[in-house]
Design a protein around this motif. Sequence first.
Motif, PDB file in Angstrom:
ATOM      1  N   THR A 179      22.446  50.979  17.865  1.00  0.00           N
ATOM      2  CA  THR A 179      21.863  50.566  16.589  1.00  0.00           C
ATOM      3  C   THR A 179      21.075  49.283  16.762  1.00  0.00           C
ATOM      4  O   THR A 179      19.952  49.155  16.253  1.00  0.00           O
ATOM      5  N   LEU A 194      25.465  53.234  11.849  1.00  0.00           N
ATOM      6  CA  LEU A 194      26.645  52.423  11.571  1.00  0.00           C
ATOM      7  C   LEU A 194      27.747  53.252  10.921  1.00  0.00           C
ATOM      8  O   LEU A 194      28.928  53.030  11.185  1.00  0.00           O
ATOM      9  N   ARG A 195      27.375  54.221  10.107  1.00  0.00           N
ATOM     10  CA  ARG A 195      28.377  55.125   9.527  1.00  0.00           C
ATOM     11  C   ARG A 195      29.066  55.931  10.625  1.00  0.00           C
ATOM     12  O   ARG A 195      30.266  56.150  10.572  1.00  0.00           O
ATOM     13  N   ALA A 250      22.928  60.628   2.894  1.00  0.00           N
ATOM     14  CA  ALA A 250      22.937  59.582   3.910  1.00  0.00           C
ATOM     15  C   ALA A 250      23.966  59.863   5.005  1.00  0.00           C
ATOM     16  O   ALA A 250      23.895  59.303   6.090  1.00  0.00           O
ATOM     17  N   GLU A 251      24.925  60.729   4.729  1.00  0.00           N
ATOM     18  CA  GLU A 251      25.925  61.070   5.732  1.00  0.00           C
ATOM     19  C   GLU A 251      25.493  62.237   6.609  1.00  0.00           C
ATOM     20  O   GLU A 251      26.185  62.578   7.561  1.00  0.00           O
ATOM     21  N   TRP A 291      35.402  46.893   7.277  1.00  0.00           N
ATOM     22  CA  TRP A 291      35.031  48.117   6.582  1.00  0.00           C
ATOM     23  C   TRP A 291      36.168  48.620   5.687  1.00  0.00           C
ATOM     24  O   TRP A 291      35.993  49.533   4.923  1.00  0.00           O
ATOM     25  N   ASN A 304      15.757  51.060   8.341  1.00  0.00           N
ATOM     26  CA  ASN A 304      16.997  50.597   7.730  1.00  0.00           C
ATOM     27  C   ASN A 304      17.928  51.765   7.421  1.00  0.00           C
ATOM     28  O   ASN A 304      19.140  51.676   7.618  1.00  0.00           O
ATOM     29  N   ARG A 305      17.373  52.869   6.960  1.00  0.00           N
ATOM     30  CA  ARG A 305      18.187  54.049   6.648  1.00  0.00           C
ATOM     31  C   ARG A 305      18.813  54.635   7.913  1.00  0.00           C
ATOM     32  O   ARG A 305      19.997  54.995   7.927  1.00  0.00           O
ATOM     33  N   ASP A 307      26.286  44.007  10.921  1.00  0.00           N
ATOM     34  CA  ASP A 307      27.528  44.781  10.966  1.00  0.00           C
ATOM     35  C   ASP A 307      27.723  45.465  12.314  1.00  0.00           C
ATOM     36  O   ASP A 307      28.853  45.658  12.749  1.00  0.00           O
ATOM     37  N   ALA A 341      21.513  46.203   9.128  1.00  0.00           N
ATOM     38  CA  ALA A 341      22.735  46.759   9.711  1.00  0.00           C
ATOM     39  C   ALA A 341      23.073  46.134  11.066  1.00  0.00           C
ATOM     40  O   ALA A 341      24.184  46.328  11.566  1.00  0.00           O
ATOM     41  N   ASP A 393      21.603  52.382   9.128  1.00  0.00           N
ATOM     42  CA  ASP A 393      22.807  52.568   8.312  1.00  0.00           C
ATOM     43  C   ASP A 393      23.548  53.838   8.707  1.00  0.00           C
ATOM     44  O   ASP A 393      24.779  53.861   8.747  1.00  0.00           O
ATOM     45  N   TYR A 394      22.807  54.892   9.012  1.00  0.00           N
ATOM     46  CA  TYR A 394      23.445  56.134   9.436  1.00  0.00           C
ATOM     47  C   TYR A 394      24.203  55.926  10.756  1.00  0.00           C
ATOM     48  O   TYR A 394      25.337  56.372  10.902  1.00  0.00           O
TER      49      TYR A 394
END
Length: 167
Positions: free
Chosen positions: A105, A83-84, A37-38, A161, A76-77, A117, A114, A80-81
């Motif tokens: 995002t 947001l990372r 995911a990173e 976070w 969604n994936r 956030d 996400a 999330d990326y």
Amino acid sequence: RENPADERLDYAYYLRGLVDFERTPWALERWLNVDLAERVPQTALDSFESFRTVVESFPQSRYAHDAQRRMVFLRNRLADYELRVASHYMDRGAWVAAAQRAHQTIERYDGAPAVVDALRVMIHCYQRLGYADLASNTEQVFRENFPDLSPQLRDSDRGWWKFWQTG
């Protein structure tokens, strides 16, 4: 490309989307416990586009419903990326970059969990940059769209976070 009028073209796009849907880790990546995911999600983007083609070009296809469900998962994936990446920028004090990532995002992946956030990231970054008007406007958007979560917003100065830090 060779048979654009083929009656099974919907299946070809669907199969292409499935191939790229989730890249499984290689043996070395599994051994090192690498979090995929990173990584840059290029295969997820390719899969999303293939499924989008099925849904938009072949809405009556028997694969359209499953492609739509997989698109929601991929959306969604991908959110999330993003947001990372925004939190990575925040860790380094790159407030403008973090706010831009959060804004992207929200624009690209509207409806993803996400987004909540991402709004928090934008508020925090605007506060750190001294943009009180932007922070206030974003906070108002947050409150109107997520009224049940508004009390959590007050804790944004500590950094949502970094939940292990106190004060």
